[in-house]
Design an enzyme around this catalytic site. Structure first.
Site, short mmCIF file in Angstrom:
data_model
loop_
_atom_site.label_atom_id
_atom_site.label_comp_id
_atom_site.label_asym_id
_atom_site.label_seq_id
_atom_site.Cartn_x
_atom_site.Cartn_y
_atom_site.Cartn_z
N ASP A 6 0.62 5.85 -2.46
CA ASP A 6 0.77 7.15 -1.82
C ASP A 6 -0.30 8.16 -2.24
O ASP A 6 -0.44 9.19 -1.60
CB ASP A 6 2.16 7.74 -2.08
CG ASP A 6 2.50 7.83 -3.55
OD1 ASP A 6 1.63 7.51 -4.38
OD2 ASP A 6 3.64 8.22 -3.87
N ARG A 55 5.83 14.53 -2.39
CA ARG A 55 5.25 13.86 -1.23
C ARG A 55 5.46 14.66 0.05
O ARG A 55 6.06 15.72 0.04
CB ARG A 55 5.93 12.49 -1.08
CG ARG A 55 5.69 11.52 -2.22
CD ARG A 55 4.64 10.55 -1.82
NE ARG A 55 4.93 10.00 -0.52
CZ ARG A 55 5.54 8.84 -0.30
NH1 ARG A 55 5.93 8.11 -1.32
NH2 ARG A 55 5.77 8.40 0.94
N TYR A 76 8.47 7.67 -10.58
CA TYR A 76 8.11 6.44 -11.30
C TYR A 76 8.89 6.45 -12.60
O TYR A 76 8.76 7.41 -13.38
CB TYR A 76 6.62 6.42 -11.63
CG TYR A 76 5.74 6.07 -10.47
CD1 TYR A 76 5.72 4.78 -9.95
CD2 TYR A 76 4.88 7.01 -9.91
CE1 TYR A 76 4.89 4.45 -8.89
CE2 TYR A 76 4.04 6.70 -8.86
CZ TYR A 76 4.06 5.41 -8.34
OH TYR A 76 3.24 5.09 -7.30
N PRO A 117 0.43 1.31 -10.95
CA PRO A 117 0.17 2.23 -9.85
C PRO A 117 0.20 3.70 -10.24
O PRO A 117 -0.10 4.56 -9.42
CB PRO A 117 1.30 1.91 -8.86
CG PRO A 117 2.39 1.34 -9.67
CD PRO A 117 1.80 0.76 -10.90
P1 FAD Z 1 -2.49 -5.23 -0.08
O1 FAD Z 1 -2.09 -3.83 0.25
O2 FAD Z 1 -1.59 -6.02 -0.93
O3 FAD Z 1 -2.71 -5.95 1.30
C1 FAD Z 1 -2.90 -7.33 1.38
C2 FAD Z 1 -2.58 -7.77 2.79
O4 FAD Z 1 -2.89 -9.15 2.88
C3 FAD Z 1 -1.12 -7.62 3.15
O5 FAD Z 1 -1.00 -6.99 4.41
C4 FAD Z 1 -0.60 -9.05 3.16
O6 FAD Z 1 0.44 -9.23 4.11
C5 FAD Z 1 -1.84 -9.82 3.52
N1 FAD Z 1 -1.85 -11.19 3.03
C6 FAD Z 1 -1.58 -11.61 1.78
N2 FAD Z 1 -1.73 -12.94 1.69
C7 FAD Z 1 -2.09 -13.36 2.90
C8 FAD Z 1 -2.39 -14.64 3.45
N3 FAD Z 1 -2.33 -15.73 2.71
N4 FAD Z 1 -2.71 -14.72 4.76
C9 FAD Z 1 -2.77 -13.61 5.54
N5 FAD Z 1 -2.50 -12.38 5.06
C10 FAD Z 1 -2.18 -12.26 3.77
N6 FAD Z 1 -2.49 2.65 -5.05
C11 FAD Z 1 -3.06 3.87 -4.94
O7 FAD Z 1 -4.27 3.99 -4.73
N7 FAD Z 1 -2.35 5.01 -5.06
C12 FAD Z 1 -1.02 4.97 -5.31
O8 FAD Z 1 -0.41 6.01 -5.40
C13 FAD Z 1 -0.39 3.71 -5.45
N8 FAD Z 1 0.93 3.61 -5.66
C14 FAD Z 1 1.52 2.39 -5.67
C15 FAD Z 1 2.88 2.33 -5.85
C16 FAD Z 1 3.51 1.10 -5.88
C17 FAD Z 1 4.96 1.09 -6.14
C18 FAD Z 1 2.78 -0.10 -5.70
C19 FAD Z 1 3.48 -1.43 -5.72
C20 FAD Z 1 1.42 -0.05 -5.53
C21 FAD Z 1 0.78 1.20 -5.52
N9 FAD Z 1 -0.59 1.32 -5.35
C22 FAD Z 1 -1.18 2.54 -5.30
C23 FAD Z 1 -1.40 0.11 -5.25
C24 FAD Z 1 -1.73 -0.21 -3.81
O9 FAD Z 1 -0.58 -0.38 -3.04
C25 FAD Z 1 -2.57 -1.47 -3.76
O10 FAD Z 1 -3.56 -1.41 -4.73
C26 FAD Z 1 -3.20 -1.60 -2.39
O11 FAD Z 1 -2.22 -1.79 -1.41
C27 FAD Z 1 -4.19 -2.76 -2.38
O12 FAD Z 1 -4.70 -2.91 -1.11
P2 FAD Z 1 -5.20 -4.34 -0.62
O13 FAD Z 1 -5.56 -4.15 0.80
O14 FAD Z 1 -6.19 -4.86 -1.57
O15 FAD Z 1 -3.93 -5.29 -0.77
#
Ligand code: FAD
Length: 649
Positions: free
Chosen positions: A49, A271, A279, A354
């Site tokens: 977020d 928010r 958290y 996070p």
């Molecule tokens: P993801 O968001 O995990 O996206 C990966 C995508 O790949 C997903 O859509 C998934 O469905 C897809 N996928 C996975 N495996 C496969 C496969 N084999 N084949 C096809 N598709 C696949 N970050 C912040 O910057 N600020 C915050 O305030 C923050 N708060 C958070 C709070 C919580 C509770 C959590 C859990 C995380 C938080 N984060 C925060 C971290 C943030 O959510 C992640 O770092 C971010 O989503 C990473 O982005 P990404 O695109 O690398 O991976």
């Protein structure tokens, strides 16, 4: 190739923030791209977020301003600690984003909105790239004999289409939650591959020039490449709860870091839409050295833990929007790419807590670093050599991120010190110091790319190399993003942020800080540069095709320091305000560092440490990072810089 085979320049696995950022870049650069995701829908609530300053600058450079418009601005942080009787008290307040860091401040909005904005932007920029769901890759092969052939498609990926049931995990609770995406739970990709008989849909082999795994913490792509995540997995379990709070706690609409005497700690993140993210350290759910049974974690349990920490204040809710639980794993992948053909970005290469709001931001920034490099290489404008800078630049950031997170999490999870002699406890002073030192890092503004083919930090000394002159802009950091200050348009007097002149469109920029061009010797130097830029051998001519607009590869912008009203645009060399048969003169290339009518004086020369007699040229990469500074008359250095990676037409 079988009949179902198809070819594409870039295949992206995963449509989270990293994958969608990459798709946005590639859509902007009109690169043929496909993006697949195993989920049948994007995130609807919760998860990341926090949007940091640099991410907001990047989004703005694509014209995506909806985060800034819809989000809650988080301006203040309050520290709460136990007093001598063990009762929590407010012990300090501070701005959340240090003053003057960026034109944006930290803002909060849930990740699903971000994913929506990216998807809408893809539609608006030609609707060429659509997320294909629910689809998983099941086989990856790279033809090593073809990796050095720029026109080859050496990466073969077999993909499978899933049914909606396979792609929608049972969340085990009526309230939307992030447990299935949490790093507490096992990955399900292997199960999906096994279940998928191929009956429900088609199988397809795609041949791509580049594959980018943006597939999150359990990255399938990373596993295929044989890379390992290195680092620690802590035993501490945290809960996150998005609720509309009913409370008498006075600072519920400020970011709060609350350390209780013995019940653990709590972070409050105010928010959008009256929601507050909490958290909470969950003391009663032990990890016990292994994976946690997620069915044990409920919103009620997280609330109970929060109530204990925040007592004597009361805390309750009627409306819960989302919840999750997670265990902190601070890890970095030991590889970010293979053969400069397969890349990893985002959570696929770094995971951490996070609480400092970093994951989504750093993931978006990984993809932002990679997108234009793949784009320019795929278009045949730049040599594949530039792709090597992705891993070197971003691996370093990932390591810094983990080091920062380790420090921040330890202090946040630690027990508050009882008094100055309590050495194992965390003192308020220590916590505040780390918070303040970390603020620039957390904002994404300490990123400083080291010297490489794209970044020149010093005079390289030899004939035919870049005579970089950092002294000519001695307050500007080469390797860091170009900061923004107001400048005034020469033609219409509009005051504008310098960064607004740097949209993410794949162009390099030469920002000519020409100096006080009223002075004859300074004007002569400027005029000579104009003659060079218009010549057929200049860097602008060499790398731009005759059919394309003259500024489509390297754009020349001027910021002079003369009084604006003493200069006439038409008297300046055409190279600085090019003419086009159908569009007329370009009035948006020359600016003054001068007082504006309504918005003061940006003092950009002063802020960048540029002498008004000397001036300089600042070379800016397509991602807004400063590549080099050279003297206004040093065109050989411009040739040396672009000559090492740009491809002549
Ligand atoms: P993801 O968001 O995990 O996206 C990966 C995508 O790949 C997903 O859509 C998934 O469905 C897809 N996928 C996975 N495996 C496969 C496969 N084999 N084949 C096809 N598709 C696949 N970050 C912040 O910057 N600020 C915050 O305030 C923050 N708060 C958070 C709070 C919580 C509770 C959590 C859990 C995380 C938080 N984060 C925060 C971290 C943030 O959510 C992640 O770092 C971010 O989503 C990473 O982005 P990404 O695109 O690398 O991976």
């Amino acid at each position: 190739m079988t009949p179902t085979d198809s070819e594409v320049d870039v295949l992206i696995v995963g449509a989270g923030p990293a994958g969608l950022m990459l798709a946005t870049w590639l859509s902007q650069l009109q690169i043929s791209t496909r993006i697949i995701d195993k989920r049948s829908t994007k995130i609807m609530a919760g998860q990341a977020d926090g949007f940091q300053c640099r991410t907001l600058e990047i989004l703005d450079s694509f014209g995506i301003d909806r985060v800034w418009k819809e989000s809650n601005r988080m301006l203040e942080v309050c520290f709460w600690n136990p007093d001598e009787n063990g009762v929590i008290r407010r012990t300090g307040r501070t701005p959340d984003t240090p003053k003057g860091l960026s034109r944006f401040t930290e803002s909060v909005l849930h990740q699903g909105r971000m994913e929506r904005f990216f998807l809408d932007h893809l539609k608006e920029t030609g609707d060429r790239i659509r997320v294909e769901r629910p689809v998983i890759p099941s086989l990856l092969q790279v033809d090593e004999s073809e990796i050095n052939n720029p026109s080859a498609y050496p990466v073969a990926i077999k993909i499978q289409h899933l049914t909606d049931e396979q792609a929608t995990p049972n969340q085990g609770n009526n309230i939307p939650n992030g447990l299935f995406r949490s790093n507490l739970t096992a990955d399900d990709t292997d199960d999906l591959i096994r279940q998928s008989s191929g009956k429900e849909g088609t199988e397809e082999t795609i041949r791509a020039k580049y594959l980018v795994g943006c597939d999150g913490a359990h990255s399938w792509t990373r596993k295929q490449l044989g890379f390992k995540m290195e680092g620690e997995h802590t035993e501490i379990i945290w809960g996150a709860l998005d609720v509309v709070p009913i409370t008498d706690f006075p600072d519920i609409r400020s970011r709060c870091l609350i350390h209780s005497a013995s019940e653990g700690s709590l972070m409050v993140i105010p928010r959008e839409k009256r929601i507050v993210r909490l958290y909470i350290q969950l003391k009663e759910v032990g990890a016990g050295g292994g994976a946690v049974d997620r069915s044990k974690v409920t919103p009620e349990q997280i609330l109970k833990a929060a109530q204990k920490i925040i007592a004597p204040y009361k805390l309750d809710y009627e409306k819960c929007d989302w919840f999750t639980a997670y265990q902190i794993a601070q890890r970095v992948s030991d590889g970010f790419e293979k053969f400069d053909r397969v890349f990893l970005a985002g959570d696929a290469v770094h995971t951490h807590s996070p609480k400092a709001g970093q994951g989504q931001n750093v993931s978006i920034q990984d993809a932002y670093n990679l997108g234009w490099k793949i784009g320019l290489v795929a278009r045949g404008q730049a040599s594949p050599e530039i792709l090597k800078t992705y891993a070197t630049e971003r691996q370093q950031i990932a390591r810094e991120l983990i080091a920062f997170d380790q420090k921040f999490s330890k202090l946040f999870s630690g027990r508050p010190a009882k008094d100055v002699s309590d050495e194992t406890g965390v003192s308020l002073e220590e916590f505040r110091n780390v918070f303040h030192q970390g603020a620039v890092f957390a904002a994404g503004l300490s990123v400083d790319y080291g010297p490489n083919i794209l970044v020149v930090k010093e005079d390289e000394g030899k004939e035919g190399t870049v005579r970089c002159r950092p002294d000519l802009a001695n307050k500007l950091n080469i390797g860091m993003r170009l900061p923004s200050h107001k400048i005034v348009n020469q033609s219409d007097s509009l005051s504008i942020e310098l960064q607004r002149l740097l949209p993410s469109d794949g162009r390099f920029r030469l920002i000519v800080f020409a100096g006080d061009i009223r002075k004859p010797e300074i004007y002569t130097r400027f005029e000579k540069l104009g003659e060079y830029l218009s010549s057929k051998d200049s860097v602008v001519s060499l790398y731009t095709s005759k059919d394309s607009p003259r500024d489509s590869v390297i754009e020349v912008l001027t910021v002079h320091s003369a009084k604006r009203t003493t200069i006439e645009l038409q008297s300046l060399p055409e190279a600085f305000h090019p003419f086009d048969k159908s569009m007329g003169w370009d009035y948006w290339k020359v600016y003054a560092d001068d007082e504006s009518y309504h918005e003061g004086h940006g003092q950009v020369y002063e802020n960048f440490g540029i002498d008004k007699d000397e001036g300089c040229i600042v070379v800016v990469r397509p991602d807004g990072y400063v590549a080099a500074t050279v003297a206004v008359d040093d065109v050989q250095s411009l040739e040396a810089y672009f000559g090492r990676f740009m491809i002549k037409l």
